[in-house]
Motif scaffolding. Structure first.
Motif, PDB file in Angstrom:
ATOM      1  N   VAL A  41       0.893  -1.361  -0.004  1.00 22.61           N
ATOM      2  CA  VAL A  41      -0.259  -0.095  -0.001  1.00 22.61           C
ATOM      3  C   VAL A  41       0.918   1.225  -0.021  1.00 22.61           C
ATOM      4  CG1 VAL A  41      -1.930  -1.171   1.127  1.00 22.61           C
ATOM      5  CG2 VAL A  41      -0.252   0.108   2.650  1.00 22.61           C
ATOM      6  N   VAL A  42       0.202   2.159  -0.535  1.00 18.73           N
ATOM      7  CA  VAL A  42       0.947   3.488  -0.723  1.00 18.73           C
ATOM      8  C   VAL A  42       0.175   4.724  -0.237  1.00 18.73           C
ATOM      9  CG1 VAL A  42       2.330   4.947  -2.319  1.00 18.73           C
ATOM     10  CG2 VAL A  42       2.167   2.514  -2.731  1.00 18.73           C
ATOM     11  N   GLY A  43       1.215   5.723   0.358  1.00 16.84           N
ATOM     12  CA  GLY A  43       0.261   6.774   1.011  1.00 16.84           C
ATOM     13  C   GLY A  43       1.238   8.113   0.370  1.00 16.84           C
ATOM     14  N   GLY A  44       0.521   9.110   0.241  1.00 17.40           N
ATOM     15  CA  GLY A  44       1.145  10.366  -0.245  1.00 17.40           C
ATOM     16  C   GLY A  44       0.461  11.068  -1.114  1.00 17.40           C
ATOM     17  N   ILE A  45       0.843  12.200  -1.536  1.00 16.65           N
ATOM     18  CA  ILE A  45       0.173  13.156  -2.529  1.00 16.65           C
ATOM     19  C   ILE A  45       0.364  12.647  -3.927  1.00 16.65           C
ATOM     20  CG2 ILE A  45       0.017  15.628  -3.420  1.00 16.65           C
ATOM     21  CD1 ILE A  45       1.245  16.383  -0.619  1.00 16.65           C
ATOM     22  N   ILE A  46      -0.821  11.581  -4.268  1.00 13.77           N
ATOM     23  CA  ILE A  46      -0.436  11.158  -5.679  1.00 13.77           C
ATOM     24  C   ILE A  46      -1.874  11.350  -6.432  1.00 13.77           C
ATOM     25  CG2 ILE A  46      -0.511   8.548  -6.387  1.00 13.77           C
ATOM     26  CD1 ILE A  46       0.778   7.776  -3.765  1.00 13.77           C
ATOM     27  N   LYS A  66      -6.924  12.711   1.132  1.00 10.82           N
ATOM     28  CA  LYS A  66      -8.480  12.852   1.442  1.00 10.82           C
ATOM     29  C   LYS A  66      -8.791  11.428   2.289  1.00 10.82           C
ATOM     30  CE  LYS A  66      -9.457  10.299  -2.972  1.00 10.82           C
ATOM     31  NZ  LYS A  66      -9.660   8.860  -2.311  1.00 10.82           N
ATOM     32  N   ASP A  67      -7.934  10.745   2.351  1.00 14.76           N
ATOM     33  CA  ASP A  67      -8.240   9.475   3.311  1.00 14.76           C
ATOM     34  C   ASP A  67      -7.658   9.655   4.565  1.00 14.76           C
ATOM     35  OD1 ASP A  67      -9.125   7.669   0.983  1.00 14.76           O
ATOM     36  OD2 ASP A  67      -6.933   8.038   0.352  1.00 14.76           O
ATOM     37  N   TYR A  68      -8.522  10.097   5.490  1.00 17.38           N
ATOM     38  CA  TYR A  68      -7.922  10.455   6.739  1.00 17.38           C
ATOM     39  C   TYR A  68      -8.451   9.667   7.773  1.00 17.38           C
ATOM     40  CZ  TYR A  68     -12.162  13.464   6.376  1.00 17.38           C
ATOM     41  OH  TYR A  68     -13.357  13.829   6.370  1.00 17.38           O
ATOM     42  N   GLY A  69      -9.485   8.911   7.657  1.00 22.66           N
ATOM     43  CA  GLY A  69     -10.298   8.151   8.593  1.00 22.66           C
ATOM     44  C   GLY A  69      -9.317   6.900   8.906  1.00 22.66           C
ATOM     45  N   LEU A  70      -8.478   6.901  10.014  1.00 27.05           N
ATOM     46  CA  LEU A  70      -7.848   5.755  10.537  1.00 27.05           C
ATOM     47  C   LEU A  70      -8.399   4.614  10.671  1.00 27.05           C
ATOM     48  CD1 LEU A  70      -4.748   5.103  11.438  1.00 27.05           C
ATOM     49  CD2 LEU A  70      -5.473   5.993  13.707  1.00 27.05           C
ATOM     50  N   THR A  71      -9.600   4.413  11.317  1.00 26.33           N
ATOM     51  CA  THR A  71     -10.374   3.360  11.452  1.00 26.33           C
ATOM     52  C   THR A  71     -10.603   2.548  10.130  1.00 26.33           C
ATOM     53  OG1 THR A  71     -11.440   4.012  13.485  1.00 26.33           O
ATOM     54  CG2 THR A  71     -12.574   2.166  12.455  1.00 26.33           C
ATOM     55  N   GLU A  72     -11.010   3.461   9.041  1.00 24.04           N
ATOM     56  CA  GLU A  72     -11.499   3.060   7.643  1.00 24.04           C
ATOM     57  C   GLU A  72     -10.145   2.447   7.232  1.00 24.04           C
ATOM     58  OE1 GLU A  72     -12.575   5.920   8.708  1.00 24.04           O
ATOM     59  OE2 GLU A  72     -14.572   5.460   9.278  1.00 24.04           O
ATOM     60  N   ILE A  73      -8.856   3.271   7.091  1.00 21.48           N
ATOM     61  CA  ILE A  73      -7.908   2.896   6.595  1.00 21.48           C
ATOM     62  C   ILE A  73      -7.075   1.518   6.966  1.00 21.48           C
ATOM     63  CG2 ILE A  73      -5.359   3.376   6.402  1.00 21.48           C
ATOM     64  CD1 ILE A  73      -6.207   6.468   6.420  1.00 21.48           C
ATOM     65  N   MET A  74      -7.248   1.422   8.553  1.00 19.29           N
ATOM     66  CA  MET A  74      -6.797   0.082   9.195  1.00 19.29           C
ATOM     67  C   MET A  74      -7.698  -0.898   8.680  1.00 19.29           C
ATOM     68  SD  MET A  74      -4.094   0.869  10.583  1.00 19.29           S
ATOM     69  CE  MET A  74      -3.881  -0.547  11.305  1.00 19.29           C
ATOM     70  N   ARG A  75      -9.133  -0.734   8.667  1.00 21.52           N
ATOM     71  CA  ARG A  75     -10.041  -1.887   8.170  1.00 21.52           C
ATOM     72  C   ARG A  75      -9.414  -2.307   6.668  1.00 21.52           C
ATOM     73  NH1 ARG A  75     -14.491   0.456   9.139  1.00 21.52           N
ATOM     74  NH2 ARG A  75     -14.793  -0.240  11.106  1.00 21.52           N
ATOM     75  N   GLY A  76      -9.257  -1.391   5.882  1.00 23.79           N
ATOM     76  CA  GLY A  76      -8.812  -1.726   4.354  1.00 23.79           C
ATOM     77  C   GLY A  76      -7.591  -2.374   4.536  1.00 23.79           C
ATOM     78  N   MET A  77      -6.625  -2.078   5.287  1.00 21.77           N
ATOM     79  CA  MET A  77      -5.297  -2.837   5.135  1.00 21.77           C
ATOM     80  C   MET A  77      -5.441  -4.196   5.783  1.00 21.77           C
ATOM     81  SD  MET A  77      -2.217  -0.090   5.747  1.00 21.77           S
ATOM     82  CE  MET A  77      -2.935   1.006   6.990  1.00 21.77           C
ATOM     83  N   VAL A  78      -6.263  -4.434   6.854  1.00 21.39           N
ATOM     84  CA  VAL A  78      -6.856  -5.803   7.278  1.00 21.39           C
ATOM     85  C   VAL A  78      -7.463  -6.596   6.259  1.00 21.39           C
ATOM     86  CG1 VAL A  78      -8.042  -7.013   8.987  1.00 21.39           C
ATOM     87  CG2 VAL A  78      -6.680  -5.179   9.927  1.00 21.39           C
ATOM     88  N   ASN A  79      -8.063  -6.045   5.633  1.00 22.29           N
ATOM     89  CA  ASN A  79      -9.072  -6.769   4.633  1.00 22.29           C
ATOM     90  C   ASN A  79      -7.899  -7.141   3.433  1.00 22.29           C
ATOM     91  OD1 ASN A  79     -11.502  -6.660   5.972  1.00 22.29           O
ATOM     92  ND2 ASN A  79     -12.091  -4.924   4.910  1.00 22.29           N
TER      93      ASN A  79
END
Length: 90
Positions: A41-46, A66-79
């Motif tokens: 997974v990659v994060g940044g100004i892309i 624009k992706d700032y919801g930590l819970t949603e990000i973590m859930r996405g990575m777990v998935n």
């Protein structure tokens, strides 16, 4: 480090704008080390067009400011990890 630590996911934060150079190098390195199945997974100004290109190269997810919801990000990575390990829906 990914080989030594037996990771389930590699996360890259690229704020320098060099994501189109660095990410393919990391993907190639993982494949060369026998870890081509480890999701990246990659994060940044892309920009969206670059995110599409990264996805085509095999990046599992791209996170931008624009992706700032930590819970949603973590859930996405777990998935992503669950899917990569055949555990989706389990």
């Amino acid at each position: 480090a990914a080989v030594e630590e037996d990771v389930h996911l590699v996360g890259l934060s690229v704020l320098s704008g060099s994501h189109m150079n660095l990410v393919p190098e990391v993907l190639d390195g993982l494949r060369a080390a026998g870890l081509g199945d480890v999701p990246v997974v990659v994060g940044g100004i892309i920009p969206p067009a670059d995110a599409d290109r990264l996805a085509a190269l095999g990046v599992a997810a791209v996170f931008t400011p624009k992706d700032y919801g930590l819970t949603e990000i973590m859930r996405g990575m777990v998935n992503i990890v669950r899917t990569a390990n055949g555990l989706a829906g389990a």
